[in-house]
Every structure is written in structure tokens, then in C-alpha cells.
Design an enzyme around this catalytic site. Sequence first.
Site, PDB file in Angstrom:
ATOM      1  N   LYS A 149       8.226  14.517  -8.734  1.00 30.71           N
ATOM      2  CA  LYS A 149       8.655  13.335  -9.501  1.00 30.71           C
ATOM      3  C   LYS A 149       7.943  13.357 -10.845  1.00 30.71           C
ATOM      4  CE  LYS A 149       7.109  11.473  -5.876  1.00 30.71           C
ATOM      5  NZ  LYS A 149       6.208  10.505  -5.242  1.00 30.71           N
ATOM      6  N   ASP A 195       6.671   5.445  -4.511  1.00 31.44           N
ATOM      7  CA  ASP A 195       6.674   5.276  -3.046  1.00 31.44           C
ATOM      8  C   ASP A 195       8.096   5.000  -2.555  1.00 31.44           C
ATOM      9  OD1 ASP A 195       3.904   5.317  -3.401  1.00 31.44           O
ATOM     10  OD2 ASP A 195       3.782   3.128  -3.452  1.00 31.44           O
ATOM     11  N   GLY A 210       0.890  -1.162   0.000  1.00 32.58           N
ATOM     12  CA  GLY A 210       0.000   0.000   0.000  1.00 32.58           C
ATOM     13  C   GLY A 210       0.922   1.204   0.000  1.00 32.58           C
TER      14      GLY A 210
HETATM   15  O1  LIG Z   1      -3.125   2.252  -5.119  1.00 31.58           O
HETATM   16  C1  LIG Z   1      -3.069   2.075  -3.909  1.00 31.58           C
HETATM   17  O2  LIG Z   1      -3.902   2.504  -3.118  1.00 31.58           O
HETATM   18  C2  LIG Z   1      -1.952   1.311  -3.358  1.00 31.58           C
HETATM   19  O3  LIG Z   1      -1.550   1.610  -2.280  1.00 31.58           O
HETATM   20  C3  LIG Z   1      -1.384   0.202  -4.191  1.00 31.58           C
HETATM   21  C4  LIG Z   1       0.066   0.324  -4.572  1.00 31.58           C
HETATM   22  O4  LIG Z   1       0.911  -0.357  -3.667  1.00 31.58           O
HETATM   23  C5  LIG Z   1       0.522   1.726  -4.710  1.00 31.58           C
HETATM   24  O5  LIG Z   1      -0.440   2.472  -5.403  1.00 31.58           O
HETATM   25  C6  LIG Z   1       1.804   1.814  -5.447  1.00 31.58           C
HETATM   26  O6  LIG Z   1       2.137   3.184  -5.524  1.00 31.58           O
END
Ligand SMILES: O=C(O)C(=O)C[C@H](O)[C@H](O)CO
Length: 306
Positions: free
Chosen positions: A224, A257, A30
Site C-alpha cells: 500500500k 487497516d 486498534g
Molecule cells: O497505532 C496503533 O497502535 C493503533 O492501533 C491505533 C489505530 O487504530 C491504528 O494505528 C490505525 O491504523
Amino acid sequence: MTVKGVAAIGECMLELSGRSGDSWRMGFAGDTFNTLWALHALSGERPATYISAFGDDPFSRDQIDFLAGHGIGIGASPIIAGARPGLYAITLTGAERSFTYWRNDAAARQLAADPSALERSLKNQSLVYFSGITLAILDAPAREVLLAAIAAARAAGSLIAFDPNYRPRLWPSLAVAQAAVSQALAVTDIALPTFPDEQMLFGDVEPAATGARLAKTVNEIVVKNGEAPALVLAAHQQEQVPAIQVATPVDTTGAGDSFNGGYLAARLAGYAPAEAARRAHQVAAAVVQVRGALAPFDVLQAAFEG
Ligand SMILES: O=C(O)C(=O)C[C@H](O)[C@H](O)CO
């Protein structure tokens, strides 16, 4: 002396990645968790806390065990009887990812339900990180509770880092998202936006426009922009820091991330903003070469030092 910690607030889901026919690999990920994972791998001497709300089913227990097994605590995050984690699956077109979610009733949506628990989790943190996804999974009153708790942590000396990470489907309207993100920026020390998100959310025409808009309220900003250079604005200076072109990416999930985790680890270690962005690109380049959002700690560490 107690070493102050690093904390991220948000939703860690079950992640399905690496599809091969009918088989999938299940992990945990996440956006805010992915950042904390990299930050923790790269600044392991600081206690790491993932602040959320968890369920009490076997998958939630596995999730908490997974965090603990990697040295990440959950602070005073509530464990809610009958609740369970959200789930997402990664579909790849080449290396470019898209996500399918099952998260509407996830436990994490209750992460601000107990303001005193939130306050306890936020104590004694040198850095607190959250995102636009953290805001989007909360209803309006819970969002106010969260932002007040973050403002209090900031007043108590925590550095606040924020990535607006825009997921249109999680918001009732563009206007609600704009208002919430603007409120969050008002309590932010380090903003880590992604240009295409800001273009969608605020209509910025180029990364410099994002930087100029955020610089009105935030001291340190990194915009970014995928494989294009990142724009670093700090201490009234601007610098473009080129990204690393990876010849054979396999899955872009978690690249931004992990960039954030690398950047924040470098800043906490005392590197200047442009050098922190350079290291952050190296970390992101390593993450696009693995499936799923998380790369092993040793891979992240080698990339950071590389
Ligand atoms: O999209 C989301 O809510 C997430 O957290 C899933 C992925 O791990 C995340 O988007 C990657 O940046």
C-alpha cells in the site's frame, strides 16, 4: 459442517476521536481490530474472533460487550484481574491523523501469557491476521510464543496474513523490529505492508523494492502507498491498482487497516488479487470519510460492492 472462522490477534484500545472543544467521542479501535471489523462486516457468515487479553474493569467489560454486540467473539482470550485496556487519542491536522497513546500497561500485552489459550483461540480458523503492532507490544519470550502458535495454526491449514505496521516508539530498537518482522514474514501467506513504513524499517527506495524483498519468502503481497497505487504481487504477476482520490477526507485513521480487511474479505470470497485490491481501496476510501478508525458495517458493505 462447521464454518471456519476469521481471527485477528492484537490490541484493541479505547479510542478518543472527533474532538470538538472539550468533548471527545469514545470508541474502541486498534489496527488488527480495525481490520477484523471490516473483514467481519464483509464476510459475516464466518465466525469472527478477536484474540487478545482483556482487563476486568468497566471499560474492558464495555469493550467485550461492544465486540459481542457486533458478532465478534474473544475465543479463549484471558481476562486478567486488575488489568485494563490501553487508550489512544487522535489529533487531526486537516484529515491527517497522529496519535497519543496511554498503553504501556494494557491487558493486551499479556495476550501470549497462556499458550494453551492462544492455541484454543487459533483452532479452526480459515484466516489469521496479525501485525507488527501485535509483535511490538510483546516482550521477546511472548513474541516467540505467539509466532510458534501462528506457525502451528498455519501448519493446521490456516492462511496467515500480516501487516508489518511499523510504530517506531513501540520498539526498543530498529534492529529488534527488523528481526521480529522478518520472523513474522517467514510464517506469512499474505503480506500487506505500507511503503513508507518499509522505507523507515528496511530502507526500501520504492514500493517495487519492498515487493521484491518480500517476494523471497511470501507468495502474495500488496504494498500500500497512501493515495498512490497499491502494488499487487501474486502468482508471479505484478499489477498497480490505483487508489481512490477522496475529495473531502475527514480522518485517515484506520485507512490501511480497512484496506486490509476489504482485501482479505475479497480474497476469501474468491476474487483475484487485483480485483480484491480495487475493492479494498473502495473500503479504505469510505473509512477516511468518517471520524475514528471504524465505519458502520453498512457503509463498508456499500463501498465493497460499489
Ligand atoms: O497505532 C496503533 O497502535 C493503533 O492501533 C491505533 C489505530 O487504530 C491504528 O494505528 C490505525 O491504523
